[in-house]
Design a protein around this motif. Structure first.
Motif, PDB file in Angstrom:
ATOM      1  N   GLY A 151      44.541  49.754  34.800  1.00  0.00           N
ATOM      2  CA  GLY A 151      45.214  48.483  35.016  1.00  0.00           C
ATOM      3  C   GLY A 151      45.712  47.873  33.725  1.00  0.00           C
ATOM      4  N   LEU A 152      45.463  46.557  33.568  1.00  0.00           N
ATOM      5  CA  LEU A 152      45.910  45.849  32.375  1.00  0.00           C
ATOM      6  C   LEU A 152      45.173  46.294  31.119  1.00  0.00           C
ATOM      7  CD1 LEU A 152      46.348  42.216  33.748  1.00  0.00           C
ATOM      8  CD2 LEU A 152      48.151  43.811  33.058  1.00  0.00           C
ATOM      9  N   HIS A 153      44.092  47.038  31.282  1.00  0.00           N
ATOM     10  CA  HIS A 153      43.314  47.512  30.134  1.00  0.00           C
ATOM     11  C   HIS A 153      43.660  48.962  29.763  1.00  0.00           C
ATOM     12  CE1 HIS A 153      40.923  43.876  30.389  1.00  0.00           C
ATOM     13  NE2 HIS A 153      40.729  44.115  31.682  1.00  0.00           N
ATOM     14  N   SER A 154      44.740  49.480  30.347  1.00  0.00           N
ATOM     15  CA  SER A 154      45.155  50.856  30.042  1.00  0.00           C
ATOM     16  C   SER A 154      45.722  50.942  28.624  1.00  0.00           C
ATOM     17  CB  SER A 154      46.215  51.324  31.042  1.00  0.00           C
ATOM     18  OG  SER A 154      45.744  51.259  32.362  1.00  0.00           O
ATOM     19  N   VAL A 155      45.613  52.128  28.058  1.00  0.00           N
ATOM     20  CA  VAL A 155      46.226  52.429  26.760  1.00  0.00           C
ATOM     21  C   VAL A 155      47.020  53.723  26.914  1.00  0.00           C
ATOM     22  CG1 VAL A 155      45.846  52.963  24.329  1.00  0.00           C
ATOM     23  CG2 VAL A 155      44.359  51.315  25.488  1.00  0.00           C
ATOM     24  N   TYR A 156      48.285  53.677  26.537  1.00  0.00           N
ATOM     25  CA  TYR A 156      49.158  54.850  26.603  1.00  0.00           C
ATOM     26  C   TYR A 156      49.628  55.195  25.187  1.00  0.00           C
ATOM     27  CZ  TYR A 156      49.420  53.797  31.597  1.00  0.00           C
ATOM     28  OH  TYR A 156      49.103  53.541  32.912  1.00  0.00           O
ATOM     29  N   PRO A 207      59.545  54.998  31.783  1.00  0.00           N
ATOM     30  CA  PRO A 207      59.428  53.789  32.616  1.00  0.00           C
ATOM     31  C   PRO A 207      58.106  53.054  32.464  1.00  0.00           C
ATOM     32  CG  PRO A 207      60.497  55.528  33.855  1.00  0.00           C
ATOM     33  CD  PRO A 207      60.070  56.138  32.558  1.00  0.00           C
ATOM     34  N   VAL A 208      56.984  53.797  32.363  1.00  0.00           N
ATOM     35  CA  VAL A 208      55.695  53.123  32.262  1.00  0.00           C
ATOM     36  C   VAL A 208      55.570  52.336  30.961  1.00  0.00           C
ATOM     37  CG1 VAL A 208      54.514  55.100  31.209  1.00  0.00           C
ATOM     38  CG2 VAL A 208      53.201  53.433  32.536  1.00  0.00           C
ATOM     39  N   LEU A 209      56.212  52.817  29.892  1.00  0.00           N
ATOM     40  CA  LEU A 209      56.104  52.135  28.609  1.00  0.00           C
ATOM     41  C   LEU A 209      57.029  50.926  28.511  1.00  0.00           C
ATOM     42  CD1 LEU A 209      55.833  55.139  26.115  1.00  0.00           C
ATOM     43  CD2 LEU A 209      54.018  53.881  27.287  1.00  0.00           C
ATOM     44  N   ARG A 210      58.020  50.854  29.377  1.00  0.00           N
ATOM     45  CA  ARG A 210      58.925  49.704  29.343  1.00  0.00           C
ATOM     46  C   ARG A 210      58.222  48.433  29.804  1.00  0.00           C
ATOM     47  NH1 ARG A 210      64.042  52.821  32.247  1.00  0.00           N
ATOM     48  NH2 ARG A 210      64.020  54.609  30.801  1.00  0.00           N
ATOM     49  N   ARG A 211      57.102  48.592  30.502  1.00  0.00           N
ATOM     50  CA  ARG A 211      56.313  47.439  30.945  1.00  0.00           C
ATOM     51  C   ARG A 211      55.165  47.155  29.982  1.00  0.00           C
ATOM     52  NH1 ARG A 211      56.990  50.396  35.938  1.00  0.00           N
ATOM     53  NH2 ARG A 211      58.416  49.304  37.342  1.00  0.00           N
ATOM     54  N   CYS A 212      55.217  47.781  28.802  1.00  0.00           N
ATOM     55  CA  CYS A 212      54.136  47.653  27.824  1.00  0.00           C
ATOM     56  C   CYS A 212      54.656  47.067  26.515  1.00  0.00           C
ATOM     57  CB  CYS A 212      53.494  49.018  27.549  1.00  0.00           C
ATOM     58  SG  CYS A 212      52.721  49.805  28.975  1.00  0.00           S
ATOM     59  N   VAL A 224      50.092  48.992  25.264  1.00  0.00           N
ATOM     60  CA  VAL A 224      49.213  48.360  26.253  1.00  0.00           C
ATOM     61  C   VAL A 224      50.095  47.564  27.220  1.00  0.00           C
ATOM     62  CG1 VAL A 224      47.240  48.222  24.696  1.00  0.00           C
ATOM     63  CG2 VAL A 224      48.874  46.335  24.767  1.00  0.00           C
ATOM     64  N   PRO A 225      49.674  47.414  28.478  1.00  0.00           N
ATOM     65  CA  PRO A 225      50.490  46.730  29.474  1.00  0.00           C
ATOM     66  C   PRO A 225      50.802  45.282  29.081  1.00  0.00           C
ATOM     67  CG  PRO A 225      48.748  47.981  30.535  1.00  0.00           C
ATOM     68  CD  PRO A 225      48.453  48.010  29.072  1.00  0.00           C
ATOM     69  N   ASP A 226      52.030  44.866  29.381  1.00  0.00           N
ATOM     70  CA  ASP A 226      52.438  43.473  29.232  1.00  0.00           C
ATOM     71  C   ASP A 226      52.075  42.748  30.525  1.00  0.00           C
ATOM     72  OD1 ASP A 226      53.731  41.040  29.085  1.00  0.00           O
ATOM     73  OD2 ASP A 226      55.523  41.842  28.124  1.00  0.00           O
ATOM     74  N   PRO A 227      51.165  41.762  30.499  1.00  0.00           N
ATOM     75  CA  PRO A 227      50.721  41.106  31.739  1.00  0.00           C
ATOM     76  C   PRO A 227      51.851  40.515  32.560  1.00  0.00           C
ATOM     77  CG  PRO A 227      49.321  40.479  29.881  1.00  0.00           C
ATOM     78  CD  PRO A 227      50.482  41.227  29.306  1.00  0.00           C
ATOM     79  N   GLU A 228      52.951  40.123  31.907  1.00  0.00           N
ATOM     80  CA  GLU A 228      54.054  39.511  32.643  1.00  0.00           C
ATOM     81  C   GLU A 228      54.910  40.556  33.367  1.00  0.00           C
ATOM     82  OE1 GLU A 228      56.306  37.048  30.098  1.00  0.00           O
ATOM     83  OE2 GLU A 228      54.643  35.704  29.598  1.00  0.00           O
TER      84      GLU A 228
END
Length: 413
Positions: free
Chosen positions: A340-345, A383-388, A405-409
């Motif tokens: 979730g929001l605690h993921s690291v890529y 795509p997944v990194l565009r939200r980070c 790391v995920p951007d909460p917004e």
């Protein structure tokens, strides 16, 4: 499918003659070869001992110079004039208009100052050669290293700008609209995008395209060679080998005290140390090959044919050189930890940086900009990194690792 070999190197290292000798080696083995020069100094004809026609306003044609071997010097100015007139005629079919830019009023010479125009035209011409079924190998005598690396960035630069200032959906609306001239312009831009995309894909295709860096056995050449390797990795260009040219051959022991013998032995010992340093620095990532000094400058087909056998000796089949570990050139995205929001890529890309102080990173919308050793590349994020957001970066050996790391917004809930 035509294989493409780019010969890159600074002036004075014998890049053109080695490209010619390699082309003749392939031709002698029965392969159909086209050697093309992008160097506007037009030294290919001088090396081959052939005069190519450079009539004003005409595009130079392909000449047969030996069995299985064709050659061409690509004249970017002639290409610009020829292609520009084609575009103007196409736009003229859309009728006249009273406002805006009238391309017909321009002269091709006025466009030569626009960054990347001539370079892109030459690359498009090469891509067309590579897509034809007339040759097995396309050997390219490139401009000096710095110029060639700038040329390699031209396709991505143009495609990135076009996508931002006139996106595909906007061009599609224009192409289907009632404004005929705008529709023709959109169709023209789409053709340009398609051609430039083919160029970008060919350069990035490691199964078809590779580069050989020609250098000299000099101390100052080691640093430059490493910088070119770093730049090639950043730009996604496969570097096949470093070819060290004009290395003095070994000689039997001599008892003479003549100064010429002392000079020769000292110079060869210095060259050997440089080659050993290159082997150590590259550590099996890229082959380091030797081309011995041929004596007199190899000019003309006969001399180049003799040199071509030395090229064969520099790259013997089944040699004992270490296996080359190649990278795909494309960044690799992996999940590292968390949920979730605690993921690291991580985004990991091959980048053997010479000077870490030159490393620069930036983020623009859905792209990350990476600069190192004087070269910069804009990398489209998955795509997944565009939200980070970027959480950190580090150099791990010969790789650059970016953590996200995920951007909460933006992260889906």
């Amino acid at each position: 499918m035509t294989r493409v070999e780019l010969f890159v190197g600074k002036g004075g290292v014998g890049k053109t003659t080695l490209a010619c000798a390699t082309a003749m080696s392939y031709a002698r083995a029965g392969q159909r070869v086209l050697i093309a020069s992008l160097d506007q100094a037009h030294s290919l004809g001088d090396a081959l001992g052939v005069r190519f026609a450079h009539d004003p306003g005409t595009v130079t044609g392909i000449a047969r110079v030996a069995p299985n071997l064709d050659a061409i010097e690509v004249d970017s100015l002639a290409l610009l004039e020829d292609r520009f007139h084609d575009v103007v005629r196409m736009l003229a079919t859309g009728g006249k208009h009273e406002h805006g830019l009238d391309l017909a009023a321009l002269d091709p010479a006025e466009l030569t100052g626009l960054p990347g125009v001539q370079e892109l035209l030459m690359l498009i011409e090469l891509t067309q050669f590579a897509e034809e079924d007339d040759w097995d190998v396309l050997v390219v005598d490139c401009p000096p290293s710095a110029d060639m690396l700038r040329i390699v960035t031209a396709p991505d630069t143009l495609l990135g700008y076009l996508e931002r200032i006139w996106p595909p959906h906007a061009r599609a609306l224009s192409a289907a609209g009632l404004d005929l001239r705008r529709a023709v312009l959109a169709a023209t831009v789409n053709k340009i995008v398609a051609a430039v995309t083919e160029v970008r894909d060919l350069l990035a295709d490691h199964a078809r395209t590779g580069a050989k860096l020609v250098t000299g056995a000099e101390r100052v050449a080691v640093a430059e060679t490493e910088r070119v390797r770093s730049a090639a990795a950043l730009l996604g260009l496969r570097l096949d080998a470093v070819l060290v040219n004009k290395v003095l051959p070994a000689v039997p022991p001599a008892d003479s005290a003549h100064p010429a013998i002392h000079w020769y032995l000292a110079r060869r010992a210095e060259q050997v140390r440089v080659v050993e340093e290159l082997y150590e620095r590259f550590d099996g990532d890229v082959r380091v090959l030797i081309a011995e000094h041929s004596g007199a400058e190899p000019v003309g087909l006969a001399a180049l044919s003799v040199l071509s056998y030395s090229v064969d000796a520099a790259t013997p089949p089944g040699d004992n050189l270490p296996e080359v570990r190649t990278s795909s050139g494309e960044p690799v995205v992996r999940w590292e930890s968390g949920t979730g929001l605690h993921s690291v890529y991580t985004l990991r890309m091959h980048l053997p940086v010479v000077d870490p102080a030159t490393l620069r990173l930036g983020r623009v919308e859905d792209d990350v900009i990476v600069g190192a050793d004087g070269v910069r590349r804009r990398v489209r994020l998955a795509p997944v990194l565009r939200r980070c957001t970027v959480d950190g970066a580090e150099l791990d050996g010969k790789h650059l690792v970016l953590r996200f790391v995920p951007d909460p917004e933006l992260w889906p809930r």
